[in-house]
Design an enzyme around this catalytic site. Structure first.
Site, mmCIF file in Angstrom:
data_model
loop_
_atom_site.group_PDB
_atom_site.id
_atom_site.type_symbol
_atom_site.label_atom_id
_atom_site.label_comp_id
_atom_site.label_asym_id
_atom_site.label_seq_id
_atom_site.Cartn_x
_atom_site.Cartn_y
_atom_site.Cartn_z
ATOM 1 N N HIS A 38 0.848 -1.190 0.000
ATOM 2 C CA HIS A 38 0.000 0.000 0.000
ATOM 3 C C HIS A 38 0.887 1.245 0.000
ATOM 4 O O HIS A 38 2.091 1.164 0.231
ATOM 5 C CB HIS A 38 -0.833 0.075 1.288
ATOM 6 C CG HIS A 38 -1.658 -1.126 1.603
ATOM 7 N ND1 HIS A 38 -3.015 -1.155 1.439
ATOM 8 C CD2 HIS A 38 -1.328 -2.345 2.130
ATOM 9 C CE1 HIS A 38 -3.501 -2.325 1.837
ATOM 10 N NE2 HIS A 38 -2.491 -3.067 2.265
ATOM 11 N N GLU A 125 2.492 -0.991 4.444
ATOM 12 C CA GLU A 125 2.270 0.392 4.000
ATOM 13 C C GLU A 125 3.612 1.062 3.743
ATOM 14 O O GLU A 125 4.511 1.022 4.583
ATOM 15 C CB GLU A 125 1.524 1.188 5.078
ATOM 16 C CG GLU A 125 0.127 0.698 5.383
ATOM 17 C CD GLU A 125 -0.935 1.252 4.439
ATOM 18 O OE1 GLU A 125 -0.573 1.987 3.496
ATOM 19 O OE2 GLU A 125 -2.117 0.958 4.668
ATOM 20 N N HIS A 161 -2.311 -3.027 -3.532
ATOM 21 C CA HIS A 161 -3.693 -2.894 -3.070
ATOM 22 C C HIS A 161 -4.649 -2.731 -4.252
ATOM 23 O O HIS A 161 -5.767 -3.249 -4.255
ATOM 24 C CB HIS A 161 -3.788 -1.693 -2.127
ATOM 25 C CG HIS A 161 -5.004 -1.680 -1.272
ATOM 26 N ND1 HIS A 161 -5.329 -0.610 -0.475
ATOM 27 C CD2 HIS A 161 -5.994 -2.591 -1.055
ATOM 28 C CE1 HIS A 161 -6.441 -0.857 0.176
ATOM 29 N NE2 HIS A 161 -6.871 -2.057 -0.157
ATOM 30 N N ASP A 171 -3.310 2.422 -4.969
ATOM 31 C CA ASP A 171 -1.970 2.246 -4.404
ATOM 32 C C ASP A 171 -1.434 0.821 -4.619
ATOM 33 O O ASP A 171 -2.230 -0.096 -4.784
ATOM 34 C CB ASP A 171 -1.960 2.624 -2.910
ATOM 35 C CG ASP A 171 -2.955 1.850 -2.055
ATOM 36 O OD1 ASP A 171 -4.098 1.639 -2.492
ATOM 37 O OD2 ASP A 171 -2.586 1.463 -0.939
#
Length: 197
Positions: A38, A125, A161, A171
Site C-alpha cells: 500500500h 504500507e 492494493h 496504491d
C-alpha cells in the site's frame, strides 16, 4: 547489519512495535501467503508534495487521531484500520500487528477465487503517495522485511492494493518500482497470472 527475523508470533525484530487494537484472529489454520503493498500519507497533501512527517499514521492505526488537526480527520477517526507494517521514508519500519493475526488493511478485496484478502495476507504500507517516487531506503527495508517474511511464511503472491481492490484503490501507485525488489521477492509477482508492472 541486523539480520531481519520474524518470531513465532509474527513480530519482526527490526521493527518498532506500536500495537494496534485493529486486528483479530485469522481463520483457523490459515497462514499468510500474500504480501499486499500500500501507500499512505497523513495529513493529506497536494499531489507532488514531498513533506512526509509526523505521527498521524500511527495515530490512525491506534485509534488516537486528533480530529482537530485536519478537516478530514473527523471522518478518518471513525475508521478502524491497521496494517502489519509501515515503512517510513527513512526506511524505519513500524509494526502494528503481529503477522499471525489479521490486520485490517485490505477492506473489500478479492484475488482470483478468494475474497477477504485480510484473511491470508500481510499488509505493508509505504509512506508516500501515488504522485512521488519512493525512497531507496524504503526499498532496502522492504526487501529485507520481505525476505524475512518469506523465510517464515509460505508466500505465493506479491500484489498492490489496487490489484485486489481495483474498483476502490490505486496504491501503491505508478511511482512504486516493482523492479527495485530483490529477485526472490520479485518472483512472487510471476505467480498466478499476473503481469509484472
Amino acid at each position: 547489519m541486523l539480520q531481519f527475523e520474524i518470531d513465532e508470533l509474527g513480530w519482526c525484530n527490526a521493527a518498532k512495535r506500536i500495537p494496534s487494537p485493529n486486528c483479530d484472529a485469522r481463520p483457523a489454520g490459515q497462514a499468510p501467503d500474500m504480501l499486499v503493498i500500500h501507500n499512505i500519507h497523513l495529513p493529506p497533501q497536494p499531489a507532488g508534495a514531498l513533506e512526509f512527517t509526523g505521527s498521524d499514521i500511527e495515530r490512525l492505526f491506534t485509534n488516537t487521531l486528533e480530529v482537530a488537526d485536519h478537516a478530514c480527520y473527523a471522518e478518518l477517526a471513525q475508521l478502524r484500520v491497521s496494517a502489519h507494517f509501515l515503512i517510513r521514508r527513512s526506511g524505519e519500519i513500524l509494526q502494528f500487528v503481529p503477522c499471525e493475526l489479521r490486520a485490517w488493511h485490505a477492506g473489500v478485496s478479492r484475488w482470483q477465487a478468494r475474497e477477504r484478502c485480510n484473511d491470508f495476507s500481510i499488509g505493508i504500507e509505504m509512506e508516500g503517495s501515488d504522485f512521488v517516487p519512493f525512497m531507496p531506503a524504503q526499498y532496502s527495508a522492504l526487501n529485507s522485511l520481505a525476505v524475512a517474511l518469506q523465510r517464515r511464511y509460505p508466500l505465493a503472491f506479491l500484489l498492490g492494493h489496487s490489484e485486489i481492490a481495483p474498483e476502490r484503490k490505486t496504491d501503491p501507485g505508478p511511482y512504486f518500482d516493482w523492479n527495485a525488489l530483490a529477485e526472490p521477492i520479485l518472483e512472487l509477482r510471476q505467480t498466478g497470472n499476473i503481469s509484472q508492472s
